[in-house]
Write a protein that holds these residues in place. Structure first.
Motif, PDB file in Angstrom:
ATOM      1  N   ALA A  35       4.441  -1.637   1.870  1.00 42.09           N
ATOM      2  CA  ALA A  35       5.280  -0.363   1.534  1.00 42.09           C
ATOM      3  C   ALA A  35       5.736  -0.473   0.143  1.00 42.09           C
ATOM      4  O   ALA A  35       5.802   0.620  -0.598  1.00 42.09           O
ATOM      5  N   ASP A  36       6.297  -1.628  -0.398  1.00 44.86           N
ATOM      6  CA  ASP A  36       6.786  -1.485  -1.882  1.00 44.86           C
ATOM      7  C   ASP A  36       5.733  -1.438  -2.718  1.00 44.86           C
ATOM      8  O   ASP A  36       6.206  -0.865  -3.824  1.00 44.86           O
ATOM      9  N   ASN A  37       4.473  -1.953  -2.369  1.00 44.92           N
ATOM     10  CA  ASN A  37       3.632  -1.575  -3.364  1.00 44.92           C
ATOM     11  C   ASN A  37       3.035  -0.251  -3.661  1.00 44.92           C
ATOM     12  O   ASN A  37       2.677   0.397  -4.550  1.00 44.92           O
ATOM     13  N   LYS A  38       2.974   0.578  -2.261  1.00 49.11           N
ATOM     14  CA  LYS A  38       2.958   1.891  -2.424  1.00 49.11           C
ATOM     15  C   LYS A  38       3.998   2.649  -3.257  1.00 49.11           C
ATOM     16  O   LYS A  38       3.590   3.720  -4.115  1.00 49.11           O
ATOM     17  N   ILE A  39       5.149   2.483  -3.111  1.00 50.70           N
ATOM     18  CA  ILE A  39       6.166   3.133  -3.636  1.00 50.70           C
ATOM     19  C   ILE A  39       5.959   2.805  -5.172  1.00 50.70           C
ATOM     20  O   ILE A  39       6.264   3.756  -6.023  1.00 50.70           O
ATOM     21  N   LEU A  40       5.768   1.516  -5.450  1.00 48.61           N
ATOM     22  CA  LEU A  40       5.456   1.124  -7.006  1.00 48.61           C
ATOM     23  C   LEU A  40       4.427   1.911  -7.587  1.00 48.61           C
ATOM     24  O   LEU A  40       4.445   2.153  -8.929  1.00 48.61           O
ATOM     25  N   ARG A  94       3.052   4.732  -6.976  1.00 51.34           N
ATOM     26  CA  ARG A  94       3.374   6.069  -6.886  1.00 51.34           C
ATOM     27  C   ARG A  94       4.276   6.488  -7.786  1.00 51.34           C
ATOM     28  O   ARG A  94       4.054   7.304  -8.587  1.00 51.34           O
ATOM     29  N   THR A  95       5.142   5.622  -8.142  1.00 54.44           N
ATOM     30  CA  THR A  95       6.242   5.865  -9.218  1.00 54.44           C
ATOM     31  C   THR A  95       5.621   5.205 -10.706  1.00 54.44           C
ATOM     32  O   THR A  95       6.707   4.994 -11.607  1.00 54.44           O
ATOM     33  N   SER A  96       4.411   4.373 -10.675  1.00 50.85           N
ATOM     34  CA  SER A  96       4.042   3.893 -11.977  1.00 50.85           C
ATOM     35  C   SER A  96       4.955   2.702 -12.329  1.00 50.85           C
ATOM     36  O   SER A  96       5.433   2.517 -13.534  1.00 50.85           O
ATOM     37  N   LEU A  97       5.602   1.941 -11.303  1.00 48.45           N
ATOM     38  CA  LEU A  97       6.284   0.709 -11.740  1.00 48.45           C
ATOM     39  C   LEU A  97       5.806  -0.588 -11.044  1.00 48.45           C
ATOM     40  O   LEU A  97       6.358  -1.342 -10.612  1.00 48.45           O
ATOM     41  N   LEU A 113      11.128  -4.953  -5.413  1.00 49.13           N
ATOM     42  CA  LEU A 113      12.205  -4.195  -4.810  1.00 49.13           C
ATOM     43  C   LEU A 113      13.011  -4.921  -4.088  1.00 49.13           C
ATOM     44  O   LEU A 113      12.715  -5.732  -3.133  1.00 49.13           O
ATOM     45  N   LEU A 114      14.330  -4.679  -4.026  1.00 55.13           N
ATOM     46  CA  LEU A 114      15.260  -5.239  -3.134  1.00 55.13           C
ATOM     47  C   LEU A 114      14.988  -4.425  -1.809  1.00 55.13           C
ATOM     48  O   LEU A 114      14.731  -3.536  -1.618  1.00 55.13           O
TER      49      LEU A 114
END
Length: 323
Positions: free
Chosen positions: A207-212, A214-217, A222-223
């Protein structure tokens, strides 16, 4: 295989001609010490050994921290005796600077003493706070050896301490027997718990990798989410993000669909100006427009009345013929 080691070395022809060199060995013939680099200062009573730092220290040269267990090539030298126990001194060079650290053994206190080049990091605490076994001090041992009454009192106190701790020790033994009575079952439960936690961690990571992504981060960590973060996110209004090409297309479409003539709001505002100002600007034109509007209004009303009356007459005639 041990008897073949001597055959693998080269002995010069003049080695066997001198009896003294034969007694000392091949290393003495070549002028080397048996320990090579470790024994290069053997004539001074110094031997190079691998020394391990006994505790955490601070280097006085570079002011950096050196952790316990860091190993150095140290020069070992005997500097005295504590009764019949030899006292050794170790000299080594800091791996972070050119400072030399000198440490000496302390047999009296079963410890090491820093002589120069560093200072000890003090991380000491009272062992009784952690329910650890406290070793007897030198003074207590001396009194136990010399004073019989003190030895009896000390023994009674130790016996009372053991009686007080016996129930807790029994509970620990019982718990150990209950948990590890069946090793296979205990191992099975432990592996199941580990597998579950591993799956949860993998789901959170995905889930964190999907968010990162998508936001190019990509590359950041992520905490974990908190209730405060969820509440703050619910109060924010998210807007759909559009690319520059989409925005430019919408702007072009808006311009193309926009009328070239002025809008009705401009006409209304123009008509809403003061009558005196308009009459003073264009009195002739305004009078003509007003006259035309007055002449056209009765004609339009007359046409509408005639159309309505003709429709009513047609409807009434059709109803009479049906009867």
């Amino acid at each position: 295989m041990g008897e073949r080691k001597g055959q693998n070395k080269y002995y010069p022809p003049d080695f066997f001609s001198n009896k003294k060199t034969m007694e000392k060995g091949l290393d003495a013939y070549h002028g080397h010490h048996q320990l090579r680099e470790r024994g290069k200062k053997a004539h001074l009573g110094i031997l190079v050994i691998r020394f391990e730092m006994p505790y955490n220290i601070w280097c006085e040269g570079c002011k950096n921290h050196i952790g316990m267990g860091v190993r150095y090539n140290a020069e070992k030298q005997k500097v005295g005796n504590y009764y019949s126990t030899p006292v050794y001194e170790f000299k080594m060079k800091c791996h972070l600077c050119n400072n030399y650290i000198v440490i000496k053994t302390d047999p009296a206190n079963l410890d090491y003493t820093i002589m120069s080049g560093a200072r000890r990091q003090e991380n000491r605490w009272d062992p009784t706070q952690n329910e650890q076994i406290v070793p007897e001090t030198k003074e207590t041992q001396r009194r136990l050896f010399d004073d019989a009454m003190y030895k009896l009192e000390h023994g009674l106190k130790d016996q009372k301490t053991s009686e007080d701790a016996k129930p807790q020790i029994c509970r620990l033994f019982q718990r150990n027997d209950d948990v590890w009575k069946d090793n296979f079952e205990a191992n099975l439960k432990l592996r199941a718990t580990f597998r579950k936690s591993k799956k949860e961690a993998k789901a959170v990571e995905d889930a964190d990798n999907k968010i990162l992504s998508r936001t190019s981060l990509v590359g950041l960590s992520l905490l974990p989410e908190t209730d405060e973060d969820r509440q703050l996110a619910s109060l924010l209004k998210l807007h759909s993000t559009k690319s520059i090409q989409d925005k430019s297309r919408e702007k072009f479409k808006e311009i193309m669909e926009k009328s070239v003539l002025p809008s009705s709001t401009i006409v209304t505002s123009f008509c809403g100006m003061k009558k005196e100002k308009l009459l003073s600007q264009k009195p002739a034109n305004l009078g003509i427009v007003k006259k035309k509007e007055v002449d056209q209004e009765p004609v339009e009303k007359k046409k509408k009345v005639e159309a309505v009356t003709s429709l009513v007459a047609a409807y009434s005639s059709s109803s009479d013929e049906d009867e």
